[in-house]
Design a protein around this motif. Structure first.
Motif, PDB file in Angstrom:
ATOM      1  N   LEU A  39      -2.384  10.470  -8.056  1.00  0.00           N
ATOM      2  CA  LEU A  39      -1.507   9.705  -7.861  1.00  0.00           C
ATOM      3  C   LEU A  39      -1.413   9.305  -6.329  1.00  0.00           C
ATOM      4  O   LEU A  39      -0.935   8.500  -5.326  1.00  0.00           O
ATOM      5  CB  LEU A  39      -0.177  10.904  -7.812  1.00  0.00           C
ATOM      6  CG  LEU A  39       0.192  10.347  -9.099  1.00  0.00           C
ATOM      7  CD1 LEU A  39       0.942  12.091  -9.450  1.00  0.00           C
ATOM      8  CD2 LEU A  39       1.389   9.549  -9.915  1.00  0.00           C
ATOM      9  N   ARG A  40      -2.594   9.789  -5.444  1.00  0.00           N
ATOM     10  CA  ARG A  40      -2.630   9.641  -4.438  1.00  0.00           C
ATOM     11  C   ARG A  40      -3.392   8.310  -3.853  1.00  0.00           C
ATOM     12  O   ARG A  40      -3.007   7.399  -3.103  1.00  0.00           O
ATOM     13  CB  ARG A  40      -3.784  10.650  -3.642  1.00  0.00           C
ATOM     14  CG  ARG A  40      -3.888  10.685  -1.793  1.00  0.00           C
ATOM     15  CD  ARG A  40      -4.803  11.034  -1.302  1.00  0.00           C
ATOM     16  NE  ARG A  40      -3.956  12.947  -1.453  1.00  0.00           N
ATOM     17  CZ  ARG A  40      -4.569  14.065  -2.056  1.00  0.00           C
ATOM     18  NH1 ARG A  40      -5.390  13.436  -2.308  1.00  0.00           N
ATOM     19  NH2 ARG A  40      -4.003  15.143  -2.307  1.00  0.00           N
ATOM     20  N   ALA A  41      -3.892   7.541  -4.976  1.00  0.00           N
ATOM     21  CA  ALA A  41      -4.532   6.318  -5.085  1.00  0.00           C
ATOM     22  C   ALA A  41      -3.671   5.768  -4.883  1.00  0.00           C
ATOM     23  O   ALA A  41      -3.471   4.741  -4.914  1.00  0.00           O
ATOM     24  CB  ALA A  41      -5.197   6.554  -5.914  1.00  0.00           C
ATOM     25  N   VAL A  42      -2.763   5.592  -6.194  1.00  0.00           N
ATOM     26  CA  VAL A  42      -1.650   4.863  -6.170  1.00  0.00           C
ATOM     27  C   VAL A  42      -0.783   4.496  -4.803  1.00  0.00           C
ATOM     28  O   VAL A  42      -0.707   3.950  -4.509  1.00  0.00           O
ATOM     29  CB  VAL A  42      -0.793   5.599  -7.471  1.00  0.00           C
ATOM     30  CG1 VAL A  42       0.343   4.715  -7.814  1.00  0.00           C
ATOM     31  CG2 VAL A  42      -1.507   5.505  -8.559  1.00  0.00           C
ATOM     32  N   LYS A  43      -0.806   5.552  -3.860  1.00  0.00           N
ATOM     33  CA  LYS A  43       0.513   5.593  -3.490  1.00  0.00           C
ATOM     34  C   LYS A  43      -0.199   5.050  -1.643  1.00  0.00           C
ATOM     35  O   LYS A  43       0.124   3.570  -1.603  1.00  0.00           O
ATOM     36  CB  LYS A  43       0.679   7.003  -2.876  1.00  0.00           C
ATOM     37  CG  LYS A  43       1.450   7.312  -0.835  1.00  0.00           C
ATOM     38  CD  LYS A  43       1.481   7.926  -1.063  1.00  0.00           C
ATOM     39  CE  LYS A  43       2.100   8.818   0.540  1.00  0.00           C
ATOM     40  NZ  LYS A  43       2.160   9.937   1.187  1.00  0.00           N
ATOM     41  N   GLU A  44      -2.108   5.035  -1.768  1.00  0.00           N
ATOM     42  CA  GLU A  44      -2.409   4.297  -1.244  1.00  0.00           C
ATOM     43  C   GLU A  44      -2.606   2.977  -0.995  1.00  0.00           C
ATOM     44  O   GLU A  44      -2.147   2.121  -0.265  1.00  0.00           O
ATOM     45  CB  GLU A  44      -3.528   4.861  -0.801  1.00  0.00           C
ATOM     46  CG  GLU A  44      -3.873   5.823   0.180  1.00  0.00           C
ATOM     47  CD  GLU A  44      -5.185   7.038  -0.253  1.00  0.00           C
ATOM     48  OE1 GLU A  44      -6.410   6.256  -0.840  1.00  0.00           O
ATOM     49  OE2 GLU A  44      -5.268   7.724   1.005  1.00  0.00           O
ATOM     50  N   ARG A  45      -2.295   2.343  -2.393  1.00  0.00           N
ATOM     51  CA  ARG A  45      -2.223   1.134  -2.840  1.00  0.00           C
ATOM     52  C   ARG A  45      -0.965   0.116  -2.483  1.00  0.00           C
ATOM     53  O   ARG A  45      -0.950  -0.113  -2.159  1.00  0.00           O
ATOM     54  CB  ARG A  45      -2.864   0.449  -4.393  1.00  0.00           C
ATOM     55  CG  ARG A  45      -4.312   0.858  -4.969  1.00  0.00           C
ATOM     56  CD  ARG A  45      -5.026   0.349  -6.305  1.00  0.00           C
ATOM     57  NE  ARG A  45      -3.837   1.250  -6.963  1.00  0.00           N
ATOM     58  CZ  ARG A  45      -4.180   1.814  -7.784  1.00  0.00           C
ATOM     59  NH1 ARG A  45      -5.851   2.870  -7.435  1.00  0.00           N
ATOM     60  NH2 ARG A  45      -3.731   2.518  -8.931  1.00  0.00           N
ATOM     61  N   ALA A  46      -0.525   0.948  -2.369  1.00  0.00           N
ATOM     62  CA  ALA A  46       0.709   0.700  -2.368  1.00  0.00           C
ATOM     63  C   ALA A  46       1.408   0.657  -1.373  1.00  0.00           C
ATOM     64  O   ALA A  46       2.240  -0.528  -0.689  1.00  0.00           O
ATOM     65  CB  ALA A  46       1.967   1.543  -3.338  1.00  0.00           C
ATOM     66  N   LEU A  47       0.813   1.289  -0.338  1.00  0.00           N
ATOM     67  CA  LEU A  47       0.696   1.309   1.256  1.00  0.00           C
ATOM     68  C   LEU A  47       0.125  -0.199   1.632  1.00  0.00           C
ATOM     69  O   LEU A  47       0.321  -0.509   2.480  1.00  0.00           O
ATOM     70  CB  LEU A  47       0.733   2.293   1.612  1.00  0.00           C
ATOM     71  CG  LEU A  47       1.328   3.983   1.172  1.00  0.00           C
ATOM     72  CD1 LEU A  47       0.761   4.495   2.377  1.00  0.00           C
ATOM     73  CD2 LEU A  47       2.877   3.442   2.018  1.00  0.00           C
ATOM     74  N   VAL A  48      -1.262  -0.175   0.821  1.00  0.00           N
ATOM     75  CA  VAL A  48      -1.650  -1.191   1.205  1.00  0.00           C
ATOM     76  C   VAL A  48      -1.024  -2.748   1.194  1.00  0.00           C
ATOM     77  O   VAL A  48      -0.431  -4.063   1.909  1.00  0.00           O
ATOM     78  CB  VAL A  48      -3.431  -0.832   0.933  1.00  0.00           C
ATOM     79  CG1 VAL A  48      -4.310  -2.655   1.451  1.00  0.00           C
ATOM     80  CG2 VAL A  48      -4.116  -0.469   1.296  1.00  0.00           C
ATOM     81  N   ASP A  49      -0.484  -2.449  -0.339  1.00  0.00           N
ATOM     82  CA  ASP A  49       0.657  -3.892  -0.269  1.00  0.00           C
ATOM     83  C   ASP A  49       1.612  -4.511   0.013  1.00  0.00           C
ATOM     84  O   ASP A  49       2.249  -4.898   0.051  1.00  0.00           O
ATOM     85  CB  ASP A  49       0.743  -3.560  -1.939  1.00  0.00           C
ATOM     86  CG  ASP A  49      -0.545  -3.465  -3.111  1.00  0.00           C
ATOM     87  OD1 ASP A  49      -1.351  -4.042  -2.848  1.00  0.00           O
ATOM     88  OD2 ASP A  49      -0.194  -3.156  -4.193  1.00  0.00           O
ATOM     89  N   ALA A  50       2.054  -3.378   0.733  1.00  0.00           N
ATOM     90  CA  ALA A  50       3.616  -3.013   2.190  1.00  0.00           C
ATOM     91  C   ALA A  50       2.913  -3.493   2.841  1.00  0.00           C
ATOM     92  O   ALA A  50       4.440  -3.377   3.928  1.00  0.00           O
ATOM     93  CB  ALA A  50       4.155  -2.034   1.261  1.00  0.00           C
ATOM     94  N   ASP A  51       1.730  -3.087   3.149  1.00  0.00           N
ATOM     95  CA  ASP A  51       1.635  -3.820   4.293  1.00  0.00           C
ATOM     96  C   ASP A  51       2.107  -2.701   5.338  1.00  0.00           C
ATOM     97  O   ASP A  51       2.694  -2.674   6.790  1.00  0.00           O
ATOM     98  CB  ASP A  51       2.271  -4.337   5.076  1.00  0.00           C
ATOM     99  CG  ASP A  51       1.735  -4.693   6.808  1.00  0.00           C
ATOM    100  OD1 ASP A  51       0.065  -4.898   6.522  1.00  0.00           O
ATOM    101  OD2 ASP A  51       1.831  -5.531   7.283  1.00  0.00           O
ATOM    102  N   LEU A  52       2.505  -1.017   4.638  1.00  0.00           N
ATOM    103  CA  LEU A  52       2.734   0.169   5.852  1.00  0.00           C
ATOM    104  C   LEU A  52       1.340   1.034   5.652  1.00  0.00           C
ATOM    105  O   LEU A  52       1.251   1.779   4.973  1.00  0.00           O
ATOM    106  CB  LEU A  52       3.477   0.498   5.064  1.00  0.00           C
ATOM    107  CG  LEU A  52       5.378   0.065   4.889  1.00  0.00           C
ATOM    108  CD1 LEU A  52       6.373   0.858   4.098  1.00  0.00           C
ATOM    109  CD2 LEU A  52       5.635   0.308   6.515  1.00  0.00           C
TER     110      LEU A  52
END
Length: 165
Positions: A39-52
């Motif tokens: 779930l941490r990896a999913v969060k990190e990918r989502a943050l990269v995708d959202a440019d946050l």
């Protein structure tokens, strides 16, 4: 029989080395660690995708959790950071159009931080993929099983939150 996973192999490898190892405890702990890592990896990918950056997401998340408006001191408390560090975080969010400073409705000496529509969209852009993955994973359980799992983990966590003797 339930399908075996990599944790089963992990436990089998360690049992001969540590004969007093409780396979159920080791299995539960290892699976929780692997799920947390996933779930941490999913969060990190989502943050990269959202440019946050993570600290901006965390600040937006804290603001959203306060219904889109909070005093900087409230954000600092929610995030567990020094009040001085909130200023830099808010400055960055204001520059990006994700937040704005507005006069407090309760104290004219105070300025609150408010989530803008763009900030709300950025927060949801990073939050939603995590929710989709969490639902995908926990759809493996029926509603009663999810409730039971949550209740069992609560019992363990309440013990973990108490000081050890």
């Amino acid at each position: 029989m339930t399908t075996r996973d990599r944790t089963d192999l992990h436990v089998e490898r360690w049992l001969p080395v540590l004969p007093d190892l409780d396979p159920d405890v080791e299995g539960a702990v290892t699976r929780m660690l692997l799920l947390t890592r996933h779930l941490r990896a999913v969060k990190e990918r989502a943050l990269v995708d959202a440019d946050l950056p993570a600290h901006e997401y965390d600040t937006l998340h804290a603001l959203a959790g306060r219904r889109g408006r909070a005093a900087p001191s409230e954000l600092a408390a929610d995030l567990g950071v020094a009040p001085a560090s909130i200023t830099a975080r808010v400055d960055a969010l204001v520059r990006r159009g994700f937040a704005e400073r507005i006069p407090s409705t309760t104290d004219r000496r105070r300025v609150d931080v408010a989530l803008t529509e763009a900030g709300h969209e950025a927060w949801r852009g990073a939050l939603d993929p995590r929710g989709v993955e969490e639902r995908r994973l926990f759809d493996a359980l029926d509603p009663d099983e999810r409730r039971l799992l949550s209740d069992l983990l609560r019992r363990v966590l309440l013990l973990a939150e108490r000081p050890a003797d």
